[in-house]
Write a protein that holds these residues in place. Structure first.
Motif, PDB file in Angstrom:
ATOM      1  N   ARG A   1       0.823  -1.195   0.000  1.00 58.35           N
ATOM      2  CA  ARG A   1       0.000   0.000   0.000  1.00 58.35           C
ATOM      3  C   ARG A   1       0.862   1.251   0.000  1.00 58.35           C
ATOM      4  O   ARG A   1       0.513   2.234  -0.640  1.00 58.35           O
ATOM      5  CB  ARG A   1      -0.934  -0.024   1.214  1.00 58.35           C
ATOM      6  N   MET A  18      -0.871  -1.896 -11.211  1.00 55.79           N
ATOM      7  CA  MET A  18      -0.359  -3.041 -10.459  1.00 55.79           C
ATOM      8  C   MET A  18       1.124  -3.279 -10.808  1.00 55.79           C
ATOM      9  O   MET A  18       1.928  -3.570  -9.933  1.00 55.79           O
ATOM     10  CB  MET A  18      -1.203  -4.286 -10.740  1.00 55.79           C
ATOM     11  N   TYR A  33      -1.042  -9.302  -6.740  1.00 60.35           N
ATOM     12  CA  TYR A  33      -2.433  -9.711  -6.948  1.00 60.35           C
ATOM     13  C   TYR A  33      -2.928 -10.667  -5.856  1.00 60.35           C
ATOM     14  O   TYR A  33      -4.121 -10.750  -5.608  1.00 60.35           O
ATOM     15  CB  TYR A  33      -2.635 -10.345  -8.334  1.00 60.35           C
ATOM     16  N   HIS A  35      -2.358 -10.211  -2.732  1.00 60.63           N
ATOM     17  CA  HIS A  35      -2.758  -9.333  -1.637  1.00 60.63           C
ATOM     18  C   HIS A  35      -3.910  -8.413  -2.025  1.00 60.63           C
ATOM     19  O   HIS A  35      -4.741  -8.071  -1.186  1.00 60.63           O
ATOM     20  CB  HIS A  35      -1.565  -8.488  -1.161  1.00 60.63           C
ATOM     21  N   TYR A  36      -3.915  -7.990  -3.278  1.00 60.18           N
ATOM     22  CA  TYR A  36      -4.953  -7.091  -3.788  1.00 60.18           C
ATOM     23  C   TYR A  36      -5.483  -7.672  -5.093  1.00 60.18           C
ATOM     24  O   TYR A  36      -4.772  -7.661  -6.095  1.00 60.18           O
ATOM     25  CB  TYR A  36      -4.385  -5.686  -4.037  1.00 60.18           C
ATOM     26  N   SER A  38      -7.391  -6.534  -7.227  1.00 56.78           N
ATOM     27  CA  SER A  38      -7.520  -5.576  -8.328  1.00 56.78           C
ATOM     28  C   SER A  38      -6.880  -4.248  -7.938  1.00 56.78           C
ATOM     29  O   SER A  38      -6.634  -3.978  -6.762  1.00 56.78           O
ATOM     30  CB  SER A  38      -8.995  -5.345  -8.668  1.00 56.78           C
ATOM     31  N   LYS A  39      -6.673  -3.428  -8.951  1.00 57.88           N
ATOM     32  CA  LYS A  39      -6.174  -2.073  -8.714  1.00 57.88           C
ATOM     33  C   LYS A  39      -7.162  -1.302  -7.846  1.00 57.88           C
ATOM     34  O   LYS A  39      -6.764  -0.528  -6.977  1.00 57.88           O
ATOM     35  CB  LYS A  39      -5.954  -1.369 -10.054  1.00 57.88           C
ATOM     36  N   ASP A  40      -8.447  -1.508  -8.065  1.00 60.83           N
ATOM     37  CA  ASP A  40      -9.472  -0.835  -7.261  1.00 60.83           C
ATOM     38  C   ASP A  40      -9.316  -1.158  -5.776  1.00 60.83           C
ATOM     39  O   ASP A  40      -9.440  -0.274  -4.930  1.00 60.83           O
ATOM     40  CB  ASP A  40     -10.875  -1.225  -7.722  1.00 60.83           C
ATOM     41  N   GLU A  41      -9.068  -2.421  -5.472  1.00 63.52           N
ATOM     42  CA  GLU A  41      -8.888  -2.819  -4.069  1.00 63.52           C
ATOM     43  C   GLU A  41      -7.653  -2.136  -3.478  1.00 63.52           C
ATOM     44  O   GLU A  41      -7.663  -1.688  -2.336  1.00 63.52           O
ATOM     45  CB  GLU A  41      -8.751  -4.336  -3.949  1.00 63.52           C
ATOM     46  N   LEU A  42      -6.601  -2.042  -4.264  1.00 65.66           N
ATOM     47  CA  LEU A  42      -5.377  -1.388  -3.809  1.00 65.66           C
ATOM     48  C   LEU A  42      -5.621   0.097  -3.558  1.00 65.66           C
ATOM     49  O   LEU A  42      -5.236   0.636  -2.514  1.00 65.66           O
ATOM     50  CB  LEU A  42      -4.273  -1.581  -4.857  1.00 65.66           C
ATOM     51  N   ASP A  45      -7.594   0.714  -0.508  1.00 66.65           N
ATOM     52  CA  ASP A  45      -6.753   0.606   0.688  1.00 66.65           C
ATOM     53  C   ASP A  45      -5.955   1.895   0.904  1.00 66.65           C
ATOM     54  O   ASP A  45      -5.773   2.335   2.037  1.00 66.65           O
ATOM     55  CB  ASP A  45      -5.813  -0.594   0.568  1.00 66.65           C
ATOM     56  N   ALA A 101     -13.852   1.262  -6.575  1.00 63.29           N
ATOM     57  CA  ALA A 101     -12.809   1.850  -5.726  1.00 63.29           C
ATOM     58  C   ALA A 101     -13.359   3.046  -4.962  1.00 63.29           C
ATOM     59  O   ALA A 101     -13.062   3.221  -3.779  1.00 63.29           O
ATOM     60  CB  ALA A 101     -11.600   2.269  -6.563  1.00 63.29           C
TER      61      ALA A 101
END
Length: 189
Positions: A1, A18, A33, A35-36, A38-42, A45, A101
């Motif tokens: 993060r 990513m 990937y 840990h996350y 998608s990029k949206d999840e990252l 966070d 996101a």
């Protein structure tokens, strides 16, 4: 993060990919990937990290404050520092984010508001200087804290980093005693 946050702060959220984050971390893209998903999840966070820093970062000071005024000052200082770091560079550039996101970031914001609101409300209830007669069904501790939180965010988004207005509002509404609470509300403004 942290790497995603650095890229978002320095180049904007649309620059976060990513692949870039994986390179910055020195790991394979597949590892990231795991840990996350998608990029949206990252990015959610990263947004959640902002709200955590803005609100949760000062929660120990809020819990340990001897008065509500002290708790609010601590909270405002912490929020002000976080906004100074993130706001101009990142918070207003969320338009390119996918809807998921933005929604995930909004959920994190709401969680942070709820958590700090509970802490500030507890500090308010502990403060012996507050005359309990100031509370009514329409004007209770939770609504007062919610008002302060909303106005804090509004002020900080405008670039106003002084808590003076809110402290004056607080002083005049919950700390002043006298005839007002006895029912003589006067005619002055």
């Amino acid at each position: 993060r942290d790497a995603a946050e650095h890229i978002a702060l320095s180049q904007g959220p649309s620059a976060v990919t990513m692949r870039r984050v994986a390179e910055a971390c020195g790991v394979a893209v597949g590892t990231l990937y795991r840990h996350y998903p998608s990029k949206d999840e990252l990015l959610a966070d990263v947004i959640g990290g902002f709200w955590y820093e803005a609100f949760h970062g000062g929660i120990d000071a809020v819990r340990n404050a001897s008065s509500f005024e002290e708790a609010f000052r601590s909270f405002f200082l912490c929020a002000s520092q976080a906004f100074r770091r993130f706001e101009r560079v990142f918070l207003y550039r969320t338009d390119p984010l996918e809807k998921q996101a933005r929604l995930a970031g909004k959920r994190r914001e709401e969680q942070a508001f709820r958590h700090v609101g509970e802490g500030l409300t507890a500090a308010l209830r502990r403060d012996p200087r507050i005359d309990a007669r100031c509370w009514t069904d329409a004007f209770g501790p939770e609504r007062f804290v919610a008002l302060l939180l909303e106005e804090t965010v509004r002020q900080l988004r405008r670039g106003d980093e002084s808590p003076d207005f809110l402290l004056t509002l607080m002083e005049r509404t919950i700390y002043e005693k006298g005839d007002f609470y006895a029912g003589d509300h006067g005619n002055g403004v």
